[in-house]
Scaffold this active site. Structure first.
Site, mmCIF file in Angstrom:
data_model
loop_
_atom_site.group_PDB
_atom_site.id
_atom_site.type_symbol
_atom_site.label_atom_id
_atom_site.label_comp_id
_atom_site.label_asym_id
_atom_site.label_seq_id
_atom_site.Cartn_x
_atom_site.Cartn_y
_atom_site.Cartn_z
ATOM 1 N NE ARG A 140 -15.277 5.978 -3.061
ATOM 2 C CZ ARG A 140 -13.690 5.918 -2.787
ATOM 3 N NH1 ARG A 140 -14.590 6.946 -1.423
ATOM 4 N NH2 ARG A 140 -12.792 5.200 -1.866
ATOM 5 C CE1 TYR A 178 -8.908 1.515 -1.226
ATOM 6 C CE2 TYR A 178 -9.174 3.840 -1.412
ATOM 7 C CZ TYR A 178 -9.690 2.997 -0.938
ATOM 8 O OH TYR A 178 -12.083 2.837 -1.189
#
Length: 368
Positions: A140, A178
């Site tokens: 991430r 996103y």
């Protein structure tokens, strides 16, 4: 009633702010950038009553903690104790022991301390199955939107309020992209069978194997990459014993492919909040926990199974979840989305509690 909640993550708290409404989302073949399923979240507000949201996990957690500890609103504010790791549970005695030897007692213990919670052993005994390595891992990272907008190669790829899900050949990897924080930050989740130590260059090295050149340009901006292996466990036959109940990842750890780990944890907390309201006698707790499992266990278990593969979920996986879907037939991706997003945990919990309380009133009146 006094309650001890072990764990202060999403399951242990509940609600959110700092979000971005998602007007659309797509599933895209990351090898050639062909759109496989456009408008994946199309009409979510008209179908399910609310728009889809993207949120930075830190912002969500901050707001959940604020909600749980503020004096305003119904109920008593939580007293959050940090550096108080729980090392053992006692379901019958409703007590926990911390690593410094302190024993804490309450009317009810809620175990929300994650996939490796030792409370599972207390609930299941010898039936317990430990969470194991799934073969998947994730990376991430966050990138300021300005980094993309100032680069001619990527400026055109910034799309307001859009979530994109890129797949690799054969389902070998997935990249979820996103926006969050009012589109000021772009959030990335890269899933595959990573085993290398993660340096800033590692995401790009893998992206060269999995994705088209245009997507490699995006991944190249990764910095301060976080890495962890994904562990999971299949559904378990019960979530509570005596005055101990499991919620969140302690009850239903799942992979990330449906994006439902946090959502299901919030549903757990919402259901318990309603079902435990106005409980004044320990004798009422068991019946309320049975009701909690009735509302939540099949749903959490089904989503554990449905989360095992990249969307669109194949029929074989939908069939495997059928055991936990009485009255439902998931024949398509749209059916899966309908099942995931149409469920109203507040309404279901209130209705179930009303039926229980009605039966209790009839019993007390002497008509049964």
């Amino acid at each position: 009633m006094e309650i001890i909640i072990v764990g202060a993550g999403i399951a242990g708290l509940s609600a959110g702010s700092g979000m971005v409404a998602l007007r659309k989302g797509s599933i895209i073949d990351g090898t050639n950038m062909q759109v496989l399923i456009p408008d994946y979240y199309k009409d979510s507000e008209s179908k399910w009553g609310l728009p889809m949201y993207a949120v930075h996990r830190v912002d969500l957690h901050t707001q959940l903690r604020l909600l749980a500890t503020q004096k305003e609103g119904p109920g008593q504010p939580c007293d959050v104790q940090v550096r108080s790791k729980v090392v053992s549970y006692d379901a019958e005695g409703a007590k926990v022991t911390t690593e410094n030897g302190e024993v804490l007692r309450a009317d009810l213990i809620i175990a929300a301390d994650g996939v490796h919670s030792t409370a599972v052993k207390q609930v299941l005994g010898d039936e317990v199955v430990q969470a194991g390595d799934t073969g998947w891992a994730c990376m991430r990272w966050l990138v300021p939107s300005d980094d993309f907008l100032s680069d001619p190669q990527t400026a055109h790829m910034i799309q307001d309020s859009t979530t994109r899900y890129f797949t690799a050949a054969g389902g070998a990897a997935a990249l979820v992209w996103y926006p969050c924080r009012n589109n000021e930050v772009q959030n990335f989740l890269y899933l595959s069978n990573f085993r290398a130590r993660v340096e800033p260059s590692v995401p790009l090295e893998y992206a060269k194997k999995h994705f088209a050149t245009a997507l490699q340009t995006v991944v190249k901006k990764a910095n301060q990459v976080k890495f962890w292996k994904l562990v999971a466990r299949g559904p378990i036959p019960k979530w509570h014993k005596d005055r101990l109940v499991l919620i969140g990842d302690a009850a239903h750890p799942m992979l990330t492919f449906q994006g439902q780990g946090g959502g299901q944890a919030i549903e757990d907390g919402a259901a318990l909040g309603i079902l435990l309201d106005n409980v004044h006698d320990r004798g009422e707790i068991e019946e309320r926990l049975q009701l909690f499992e009735q509302i939540r266990r099949n749903r959490g278990s089904a989503l554990q199974i449905l989360s095992n593969t990249n969307p669109p979920v194949p029929q074989s996986v939908r069939d495997a979840a059928a055991e936990y879907l009485p009255g439902h037939r998931l024949s398509s991706t749209d059916d899966v989305n309908e099942y995931v997003f149409s469920f109203d945990v507040l309404a279901e919990s209130k209705a179930a509690l009303a039926i229980l309380q009605s039966k209790e009133r009839i019993t007390k009146s002497g008509f049964l």
